[in-house]
Design a protein around this motif. Structure first.
Motif, PDB file in Angstrom:
ATOM      1  N   ARG A  68      14.325  -0.552  15.371  1.00 36.11           N
ATOM      2  CA  ARG A  68      14.986  -1.801  14.980  1.00 36.11           C
ATOM      3  C   ARG A  68      15.787  -1.638  13.688  1.00 36.11           C
ATOM      4  O   ARG A  68      16.366  -2.599  13.190  1.00 36.11           O
ATOM      5  N   ASN A  69      15.793  -0.412  13.153  1.00 32.25           N
ATOM      6  CA  ASN A  69      16.547  -0.108  11.940  1.00 32.25           C
ATOM      7  C   ASN A  69      16.126  -0.985  10.764  1.00 32.25           C
ATOM      8  O   ASN A  69      16.962  -1.443   9.976  1.00 32.25           O
ATOM      9  N   ILE A  70      14.819  -1.224  10.667  1.00 25.85           N
ATOM     10  CA  ILE A  70      14.269  -2.007   9.559  1.00 25.85           C
ATOM     11  C   ILE A  70      13.915  -1.057   8.420  1.00 25.85           C
ATOM     12  O   ILE A  70      13.195  -0.085   8.613  1.00 25.85           O
ATOM     13  N   ALA A  71      14.464  -1.322   7.244  1.00 27.69           N
ATOM     14  CA  ALA A  71      14.151  -0.494   6.076  1.00 27.69           C
ATOM     15  C   ALA A  71      12.689  -0.692   5.700  1.00 27.69           C
ATOM     16  O   ALA A  71      12.190  -1.823   5.669  1.00 27.69           O
ATOM     17  N   LEU A  72      12.007   0.409   5.421  1.00 28.57           N
ATOM     18  CA  LEU A  72      10.594   0.362   5.038  1.00 28.57           C
ATOM     19  C   LEU A  72      10.404   1.090   3.718  1.00 28.57           C
ATOM     20  O   LEU A  72      10.814   2.243   3.575  1.00 28.57           O
ATOM     21  N   THR A  73       9.819   0.409   2.758  1.00 31.57           N
ATOM     22  CA  THR A  73       9.509   1.024   1.475  1.00 31.57           C
ATOM     23  C   THR A  73       8.017   0.828   1.193  1.00 31.57           C
ATOM     24  O   THR A  73       7.439  -0.192   1.541  1.00 31.57           O
ATOM     25  N   SER A  74       7.412   1.825   0.558  1.00 32.11           N
ATOM     26  CA  SER A  74       5.970   1.808   0.317  1.00 32.11           C
ATOM     27  C   SER A  74       5.664   1.602  -1.164  1.00 32.11           C
ATOM     28  O   SER A  74       6.570   1.567  -2.001  1.00 32.11           O
ATOM     29  N   ALA A  75       4.379   1.493  -1.458  1.00 33.38           N
ATOM     30  CA  ALA A  75       3.929   1.368  -2.845  1.00 33.38           C
ATOM     31  C   ALA A  75       3.515   2.720  -3.403  1.00 33.38           C
ATOM     32  O   ALA A  75       2.705   2.797  -4.334  1.00 33.38           O
ATOM     33  N   ASN A  76       4.059   3.781  -2.850  1.00 33.30           N
ATOM     34  CA  ASN A  76       3.746   5.123  -3.312  1.00 33.30           C
ATOM     35  C   ASN A  76       4.031   5.257  -4.814  1.00 33.30           C
ATOM     36  O   ASN A  76       5.070   4.841  -5.287  1.00 33.30           O
ATOM     37  N   GLY A  77       3.086   5.852  -5.532  1.00 35.45           N
ATOM     38  CA  GLY A  77       3.271   6.064  -6.962  1.00 35.45           C
ATOM     39  C   GLY A  77       2.411   5.180  -7.836  1.00 35.45           C
ATOM     40  O   GLY A  77       2.105   5.543  -8.975  1.00 35.45           O
ATOM     41  N   ASN A  89      11.059   4.554  -2.920  1.00 34.98           N
ATOM     42  CA  ASN A  89      10.002   4.800  -1.919  1.00 34.98           C
ATOM     43  C   ASN A  89      10.447   4.478  -0.493  1.00 34.98           C
ATOM     44  O   ASN A  89       9.660   4.004   0.322  1.00 34.98           O
ATOM     45  N   ARG A  90      11.691   4.766  -0.194  1.00 34.22           N
ATOM     46  CA  ARG A  90      12.176   4.548   1.166  1.00 34.22           C
ATOM     47  C   ARG A  90      11.461   5.522   2.110  1.00 34.22           C
ATOM     48  O   ARG A  90      11.473   6.743   1.899  1.00 34.22           O
ATOM     49  N   VAL A  91      10.823   5.010   3.141  1.00 31.25           N
ATOM     50  CA  VAL A  91      10.071   5.847   4.066  1.00 31.25           C
ATOM     51  C   VAL A  91      11.015   6.560   5.018  1.00 31.25           C
ATOM     52  O   VAL A  91      11.927   5.949   5.591  1.00 31.25           O
ATOM     53  N   ASP A  92      10.808   7.863   5.170  1.00 37.28           N
ATOM     54  CA  ASP A  92      11.559   8.671   6.125  1.00 37.28           C
ATOM     55  C   ASP A  92      10.771   8.633   7.427  1.00 37.28           C
ATOM     56  O   ASP A  92       9.709   9.247   7.549  1.00 37.28           O
ATOM     57  N   PHE A  93      11.269   7.901   8.415  1.00 40.33           N
ATOM     58  CA  PHE A  93      10.536   7.720   9.657  1.00 40.33           C
ATOM     59  C   PHE A  93      10.286   9.044  10.385  1.00 40.33           C
ATOM     60  O   PHE A  93       9.302   9.203  11.090  1.00 40.33           O
ATOM     61  N   SER A  94      11.178  10.007  10.195  1.00 41.84           N
ATOM     62  CA  SER A  94      11.005  11.290  10.876  1.00 41.84           C
ATOM     63  C   SER A  94       9.821  12.070  10.300  1.00 41.84           C
ATOM     64  O   SER A  94       9.203  12.883  10.999  1.00 41.84           O
ATOM     65  N   SER A 108       0.841  -1.189   0.000  1.00 46.85           N
ATOM     66  CA  SER A 108       0.000   0.000   0.000  1.00 46.85           C
ATOM     67  C   SER A 108       0.880   1.244   0.000  1.00 46.85           C
ATOM     68  O   SER A 108       2.051   1.197   0.401  1.00 46.85           O
ATOM     69  N   ALA A 109       0.300   2.359  -0.427  1.00 46.95           N
ATOM     70  CA  ALA A 109       1.055   3.615  -0.431  1.00 46.95           C
ATOM     71  C   ALA A 109       1.118   4.224   0.956  1.00 46.95           C
ATOM     72  O   ALA A 109       2.150   4.751   1.373  1.00 46.95           O
ATOM     73  N   GLY A 110       0.025   4.143   1.690  1.00 44.98           N
ATOM     74  CA  GLY A 110      -0.017   4.691   3.039  1.00 44.98           C
ATOM     75  C   GLY A 110       0.670   3.775   4.041  1.00 44.98           C
ATOM     76  O   GLY A 110       0.533   2.555   3.974  1.00 44.98           O
ATOM     77  N   VAL A 111       1.403   4.369   4.965  1.00 52.01           N
ATOM     78  CA  VAL A 111       2.091   3.582   6.001  1.00 52.01           C
ATOM     79  C   VAL A 111       1.680   4.025   7.395  1.00 52.01           C
ATOM     80  O   VAL A 111       2.292   3.618   8.385  1.00 52.01           O
ATOM     81  N   ASP A 112       0.635   4.846   7.484  1.00 56.58           N
ATOM     82  CA  ASP A 112       0.240   5.408   8.777  1.00 56.58           C
ATOM     83  C   ASP A 112      -0.278   4.361   9.752  1.00 56.58           C
ATOM     84  O   ASP A 112      -0.301   4.595  10.961  1.00 56.58           O
ATOM     85  N   SER A 113      -0.679   3.183   9.253  1.00 54.71           N
ATOM     86  CA  SER A 113      -1.194   2.135  10.137  1.00 54.71           C
ATOM     87  C   SER A 113      -0.098   1.201  10.652  1.00 54.71           C
ATOM     88  O   SER A 113      -0.370   0.310  11.458  1.00 54.71           O
ATOM     89  N   LEU A 114       1.132   1.406  10.206  1.00 59.82           N
ATOM     90  CA  LEU A 114       2.241   0.542  10.609  1.00 59.82           C
ATOM     91  C   LEU A 114       2.903   1.049  11.893  1.00 59.82           C
ATOM     92  O   LEU A 114       2.831   2.242  12.201  1.00 59.82           O
ATOM     93  N   PRO A 115       3.582   0.177  12.637  1.00 61.56           N
ATOM     94  CA  PRO A 115       4.306   0.585  13.855  1.00 61.56           C
ATOM     95  C   PRO A 115       5.626   1.270  13.493  1.00 61.56           C
ATOM     96  O   PRO A 115       6.709   0.693  13.650  1.00 61.56           O
ATOM     97  N   LEU A 116       5.542   2.494  13.017  1.00 64.51           N
ATOM     98  CA  LEU A 116       6.711   3.183  12.472  1.00 64.51           C
ATOM     99  C   LEU A 116       7.823   3.374  13.501  1.00 64.51           C
ATOM    100  O   LEU A 116       9.008   3.206  13.190  1.00 64.51           O
ATOM    101  N   LYS A 117       7.468   3.753  14.713  1.00 60.78           N
ATOM    102  CA  LYS A 117       8.490   3.984  15.745  1.00 60.78           C
ATOM    103  C   LYS A 117       9.277   2.715  16.023  1.00 60.78           C
ATOM    104  O   LYS A 117      10.510   2.739  16.142  1.00 60.78           O
ATOM    105  N   GLU A 118       8.566   1.601  16.131  1.00 63.65           N
ATOM    106  CA  GLU A 118       9.226   0.335  16.433  1.00 63.65           C
ATOM    107  C   GLU A 118      10.112  -0.125  15.275  1.00 63.65           C
ATOM    108  O   GLU A 118      11.216  -0.626  15.485  1.00 63.65           O
ATOM    109  N   LEU A 119       9.640   0.056  14.053  1.00 62.56           N
ATOM    110  CA  LEU A 119      10.438  -0.301  12.883  1.00 62.56           C
ATOM    111  C   LEU A 119      11.704   0.546  12.821  1.00 62.56           C
ATOM    112  O   LEU A 119      12.789   0.044  12.496  1.00 62.56           O
ATOM    113  N   ALA A 120      11.564   1.820  13.135  1.00 64.30           N
ATOM    114  CA  ALA A 120      12.723   2.716  13.127  1.00 64.30           C
ATOM    115  C   ALA A 120      13.737   2.314  14.194  1.00 64.30           C
ATOM    116  O   ALA A 120      14.952   2.306  13.939  1.00 64.30           O
TER     117      ALA A 120
END
Length: 320
Positions: free
Chosen positions: A87-96, A312-317, A73-85
């Protein structure tokens, strides 16, 4: 030594499976939409493509091997972003992938409201022949696109075919082709009074939550139409309902809502100046093709060569 593992929580056509297997010849590839296929593999997966509710437990456990998560999905607002950040897990979205279908929906809503198509459909059901005070045109009007990403850029391009003036809003304020003037969100009071259409294409973040409320609707023209295909929580829905009831704005085309599905008690269902669609603006026959061919496979190649997916690398900040 166990094989490195990738889990894809969606169906995959055979030719895509083969392409991915060619990139990851020595990996174990687990593919399937049914939970039973992949649930026992999540904790051992180095790469997961396709986020599903409930994956947090295994993905964020101390024993998880996850290094990269590609959403479907393009939206990532439902994901545990703080926890992923953390743990230094790379997150990419389906934006576009949504640029074509959502821009089509935006113009379907804009044109529908302008040319009263929604009113005529209601009249057709009652076999009523009525002009309904038709009179507006979309040509040469001004559209404000709040969020000039992939969807906003495609919308601006289409707007130019109608001879429209395009005013854009983006975080950086950076100019963009087909956008006549670019502003930032703190300049909304300056641009909203000039717009005949206001289109929300923003992601949901801490900064965009309830960005539009009574104050912003008061800045708009009473003849203006409001379109939201971003996220429902960007708008104070009660304030939008009031603005529509009181004639502060002329109408709205809404694909997203604060609570989904939209409750049966919502007055939006029966308002004559509102078109409601059930969060389907991004639905398209080409969705999986675009995710796999333009994002997932190129990112896989980058990951194997450099250890980092680049598209589409997500910027956690920022939250997107």
């Amino acid at each position: 030594m166990s094989k490195r593992k990738m889990v894809i929580t969606n169906k995959l056509e055979q030719h895509y499976y083969k392409q991915i297997k060619e990139i990851l010849p020595d990996w174990e590839l687990v593919v399937g939409k049914e939970k039973a296929i992949w649930q026992d593999h999540i904790r051992d997966a180095e790469i997961i493509a396709g986020w599903k509710k409930g994956l947090e437990k295994d993905c964020l456990s101390p024993h998880s091997k996850l290094k990269w998560l590609q959403t479907w999905s393009a939206g990532v607002d439902s994901l545990p972003l703080k926890e992923l950040a953390l743990r230094n897990i790379a997150l990419t979205s389906a934006n576009g992938v949504h640029a074509y279908p959502i821009s089509e929906t935006i113009f379907a809503l804009m044109l529908g409201l302008t040319r009263k198509i929604h009113t005529y459909v209601r009249n057709q059901l009652s076999m009523v022949w009525d002009h309904a005070n038709m009179g507006l045109e979309i040509h040469e009007k001004t559209v404000g696109i709040i969020g000039v990403g992939a969807i906003g850029k495609e919308t601006a391009k289409i707007a130019k075919a109608f001879g429209m003036k395009v005013i854009g809003v983006r975080h950086s304020g950076k100019p963009e082709e087909c956008v006549d003037e670019m502003y930032t969100t703190n300049q909304l009071p300056v641009l909203l009074p000039r717009c005949d259409y206001v289109v929300i294409t923003l992601p949901l973040t801490q900064q965009t939550y309830h960005l539009f409320g009574a104050e912003q609707f008061q800045h708009m023209k009473s003849s203006a139409f409001f379109i939201n295909i971003g996220r429902g929580e960007i708008v104070v829905e009660a304030d939008l309902v009031n603005a529509l009831k009181e004639g502060t704005i002329a109408g709205a085309g809404l694909d997203v809502f604060e609570t989904e599905p939209l409750t049966k008690e919502s007055p939006l269902w029966e308002m004559e100046n509102v078109i409601v669609t059930p969060h389907t603006s991004g639905s398209t026959e080409h969705y999986d093709k675009r995710v796999i061919e333009t994002i997932l496979i190129p990112n896989l190649k980058d990951y194997i060569s450099s250890g980092k997916p680049s598209i589409n690398r997500v910027d956690f900040s920022k939250g997107y």
